[in-house]
Design a protein around this motif. Structure first.
Motif, PDB file in Angstrom:
ATOM      1  N   ILE A 217       0.571  -1.473   0.032  1.00  0.00           N
ATOM      2  CA  ILE A 217      -0.312  -0.751  -0.157  1.00  0.00           C
ATOM      3  C   ILE A 217       0.922   1.105   0.035  1.00  0.00           C
ATOM      4  O   ILE A 217       1.961   1.245   0.481  1.00  0.00           O
ATOM      5  N   LEU A 218       0.820   1.920  -1.033  1.00  0.00           N
ATOM      6  CA  LEU A 218       1.753   2.926  -0.550  1.00  0.00           C
ATOM      7  C   LEU A 218       0.818   4.207  -0.735  1.00  0.00           C
ATOM      8  O   LEU A 218      -0.256   4.825  -1.933  1.00  0.00           O
ATOM      9  N   ASP A 219       0.756   4.961   0.254  1.00  0.00           N
ATOM     10  CA  ASP A 219      -0.316   6.177   0.076  1.00  0.00           C
ATOM     11  C   ASP A 219       0.442   7.592   0.305  1.00  0.00           C
ATOM     12  O   ASP A 219       1.465   8.126   0.993  1.00  0.00           O
ATOM     13  N   VAL A 220       0.127   8.153  -0.611  1.00  0.00           N
ATOM     14  CA  VAL A 220       0.624   9.732  -1.128  1.00  0.00           C
ATOM     15  C   VAL A 220      -0.593  10.903  -0.729  1.00  0.00           C
ATOM     16  O   VAL A 220      -0.060  11.784  -1.251  1.00  0.00           O
ATOM     17  N   ASP A 221      -1.343  10.403   0.549  1.00  0.00           N
ATOM     18  CA  ASP A 221      -1.899  11.411   0.622  1.00  0.00           C
ATOM     19  C   ASP A 221      -0.794  12.971   1.727  1.00  0.00           C
ATOM     20  O   ASP A 221      -0.874  12.610   2.447  1.00  0.00           O
ATOM     21  N   TYR A 222      -1.624  13.927   1.524  1.00  0.00           N
ATOM     22  CA  TYR A 222      -0.796  14.417   2.423  1.00  0.00           C
ATOM     23  C   TYR A 222      -0.755  14.227   3.894  1.00  0.00           C
ATOM     24  O   TYR A 222      -0.034  14.066   4.803  1.00  0.00           O
ATOM     25  N   HIS A 223      -2.241  13.538   4.060  1.00  0.00           N
ATOM     26  CA  HIS A 223      -1.853  13.440   5.225  1.00  0.00           C
ATOM     27  C   HIS A 223      -1.927  11.737   6.082  1.00  0.00           C
ATOM     28  O   HIS A 223      -2.028  11.396   4.855  1.00  0.00           O
TER      29      HIS A 223
ATOM     30  N   GLY B  94      -1.377   8.265   6.262  1.00  0.00           N
ATOM     31  CA  GLY B  94      -2.277   6.840   7.285  1.00  0.00           C
ATOM     32  C   GLY B  94      -2.864   6.345   8.054  1.00  0.00           C
ATOM     33  O   GLY B  94      -1.969   4.866   8.161  1.00  0.00           O
ATOM     34  N   ASN B  95      -3.020   6.840   9.028  1.00  0.00           N
ATOM     35  CA  ASN B  95      -2.864   6.176  10.921  1.00  0.00           C
ATOM     36  C   ASN B  95      -3.776   4.964  10.508  1.00  0.00           C
ATOM     37  O   ASN B  95      -2.951   3.743  11.193  1.00  0.00           O
ATOM     38  N   GLY B  96      -5.102   4.920  10.445  1.00  0.00           N
ATOM     39  CA  GLY B  96      -5.792   3.487   9.926  1.00  0.00           C
ATOM     40  C   GLY B  96      -4.493   2.297   9.752  1.00  0.00           C
ATOM     41  O   GLY B  96      -4.703   1.134   9.834  1.00  0.00           O
ATOM     42  N   THR B  97      -4.341   2.621   8.279  1.00  0.00           N
ATOM     43  CA  THR B  97      -4.003   1.477   7.496  1.00  0.00           C
ATOM     44  C   THR B  97      -2.465   1.340   8.389  1.00  0.00           C
ATOM     45  O   THR B  97      -2.288  -0.559   7.948  1.00  0.00           O
ATOM     46  N   GLN B  98      -1.430   2.218   8.648  1.00  0.00           N
ATOM     47  CA  GLN B  98      -0.470   1.344   9.336  1.00  0.00           C
ATOM     48  C   GLN B  98      -0.858   0.585  10.542  1.00  0.00           C
ATOM     49  O   GLN B  98      -0.395  -0.573  10.704  1.00  0.00           O
ATOM     50  N   GLU B  99      -2.323   0.835  11.477  1.00  0.00           N
ATOM     51  CA  GLU B  99      -2.241  -0.092  12.879  1.00  0.00           C
ATOM     52  C   GLU B  99      -2.680  -1.027  11.917  1.00  0.00           C
ATOM     53  O   GLU B  99      -2.644  -2.378  12.790  1.00  0.00           O
TER      54      GLU B  99
ATOM     55  N   VAL C  82       1.647  -7.004   4.071  1.00  0.00           N
ATOM     56  CA  VAL C  82       1.295  -6.119   2.891  1.00  0.00           C
ATOM     57  C   VAL C  82       1.825  -5.174   4.126  1.00  0.00           C
ATOM     58  O   VAL C  82       2.071  -4.821   4.809  1.00  0.00           O
ATOM     59  N   GLN C  83       3.123  -4.704   2.621  1.00  0.00           N
ATOM     60  CA  GLN C  83       3.700  -3.544   3.417  1.00  0.00           C
ATOM     61  C   GLN C  83       2.961  -2.303   3.336  1.00  0.00           C
ATOM     62  O   GLN C  83       2.197  -1.921   1.988  1.00  0.00           O
ATOM     63  N   VAL C  84       3.074  -1.531   3.769  1.00  0.00           N
ATOM     64  CA  VAL C  84       2.411   0.093   3.573  1.00  0.00           C
ATOM     65  C   VAL C  84       3.888   1.562   3.924  1.00  0.00           C
ATOM     66  O   VAL C  84       4.729   1.262   4.836  1.00  0.00           O
ATOM     67  N   LEU C  85       3.238   2.188   3.035  1.00  0.00           N
ATOM     68  CA  LEU C  85       4.363   2.817   2.928  1.00  0.00           C
ATOM     69  C   LEU C  85       3.410   4.449   2.749  1.00  0.00           C
ATOM     70  O   LEU C  85       2.468   4.519   2.459  1.00  0.00           O
ATOM     71  N   ASN C  86       3.501   5.705   3.745  1.00  0.00           N
ATOM     72  CA  ASN C  86       3.119   6.441   3.096  1.00  0.00           C
ATOM     73  C   ASN C  86       4.505   7.697   3.582  1.00  0.00           C
ATOM     74  O   ASN C  86       5.334   7.945   3.828  1.00  0.00           O
TER      75      ASN C  86
ATOM     76  N   ASN D  92       6.734  -1.338   7.410  1.00  0.00           N
ATOM     77  CA  ASN D  92       6.241   0.240   7.880  1.00  0.00           C
ATOM     78  C   ASN D  92       7.403   0.893   7.332  1.00  0.00           C
ATOM     79  O   ASN D  92       7.675   1.164   8.312  1.00  0.00           O
ATOM     80  N   ASP D  93       7.215   2.060   6.756  1.00  0.00           N
ATOM     81  CA  ASP D  93       7.910   2.960   6.184  1.00  0.00           C
ATOM     82  C   ASP D  93       7.403   4.639   6.302  1.00  0.00           C
ATOM     83  O   ASP D  93       6.112   4.690   5.857  1.00  0.00           O
TER      84      ASP D  93
END
Length: 343
Positions: free
Chosen positions: A192-198, A200-205, A213-217, A245-246
């Protein structure tokens, strides 16, 4: 690229939020999705499809069942209490209070299942939440069936929603649901590549203790920017999730060069992880004119983002998240998608 979209999002309209010391009309409004849909049409991105209807089993894979059960009851409970307007939380079980006991009564329940005053309800909110979830799953199925990419034009967004809480305009975490759905349907690994300004705390949690599932914010520094209490660079995952998680927190005023350096590093890490599919949490509130954000990306930068994601060479699902400069949101969001297709 096929787009999935539901007009039921418009029922989530006229609600208010608590922000900056005031109760104001919500920044997350129906025009956001309509500007994007219109741009999809004018740019001839591809067909716009209605969502298929799904049960809530996929939501329960990433969210607590009691939380999912609560969401469709909010407005009926609010009306039963004799109130109208917007159902909005105002009390939260913070440090020193009991957060382990589910209370009774709609005011207490709203606080129990939220972390801020931004996820508010009107009569049509649940139908909008459910349709957004259906949009994400329908678009995921297109990618699973062989489409190289698809666009889930979700509204409301989802990436601030955690396993058992709502907030930041988010109720069901559409990107997390889609990632889990891909896992359940044969994908060995998902990024999951999150490019939103804020952040993605829910996805990380949700995925913090998982390695599948890799999470990059990429996001505003939580020391100074919402959601404040998650998104630091030292949050790397725990247990089986350690190293998967990055976070890339960046200061107010960040422009393309610094933001793109973070994107390049995130894409390098994503490629090394070698997922079977990528889910992009597509927020365009990084735009320089966004009313509630502090980055300085310009309209011409968004096709560059799409082209870089395309270079990953992986099946890709785009899931719409934030972006609040309404007149430009369609241009910028669809700019990522046309850039991905190298138009």
């Amino acid at each position: 690229m096929k787009t999935v979209f539901s007009p039921l999002h418009a029922g989530h309209s006229g609600n208010v939020e608590l922000i900056a010391g005031a109760i104001v009309p919500a920044f997350e409004k129906p025009s956001r999705a309509e500007f994007i849909r219109a741009r999809v049409e004018s740019e001839k991105l591809g067909p716009i499809l209605p969502p298929e209807i799904h049960d809530l089993a996929a939501a329960r894979k990433v969210h607590a069942s009691d939380y999912i059960d609560f969401l469709p009851t909010v407005w009926p409970l609010w009306e039963a209490s004799g109130r109208s307007g917007s159902a909005i939380p105002f009390t939260w079980p913070t440090r020193g209070l009991r957060g382990d006991v589910r209370p009774n009564g709609i005011d207490a329940l709203l606080g129990f299942y939220s972390f801020d005053g931004g996820a508010t309800f009107v009569k049509g909110t649940w139908d909008a939440i459910k349709s957004s979830y259906d949009v994400a799953l329908t678009a995921a199925a297109l990618v699973k069936a062989g489409e190289p990419s698809a666009f889930a034009l979700c509204r409301p967004p989802g990436h601030h929603a955690g396993a058992a809480f709502m907030g930041g305009y988010c109720f069901i975490n559409n990107a997390a649901v889609a990632a889990q759905w891909f896992r359940d349907h044969g994908a060995g690994r998902v990024s999951i590549l999150d490019v939103d300004y804020h952040h993605g705390n829910g996805t990380q949690e949700i995925f913090y203790r998982r390695g599948d599932v890799q999470v990059l914010n990429l996001h505003g520094d939580p020391m100074t920017e919402y959601p404040f209490f998650l998104g630091h660079a030292d949050e790397r995952g725990e247990g089986d999730g350690e190293g998967f998680n990055d976070n890339y927190p960046m200061p107010f005023g960040t422009g393309w060069d610094a933001w793109n350096a973070s994107l390049e590093d995130a894409c390098t890490r994503l490629s090394a992880y070698a997922p079977d599919v990528v889910v992009v949490s597509l927020g365009v509130d990084t735009f320089e004119k966004d009313p509630i954000s502090q980055f300085k990306l310009k309209t011409g930068d968004y096709p560059r983002i799409g082209r870089r994601i395309a270079r990953l060479g992986l099946p890709t699902l785009f899931v719409m998240e934030g972006g609040y400069a309404v007149e430009e949101i369609g241009i910028n969001a669809v700019g990522v998608l046309t850039g991905f297709e190298d138009r």
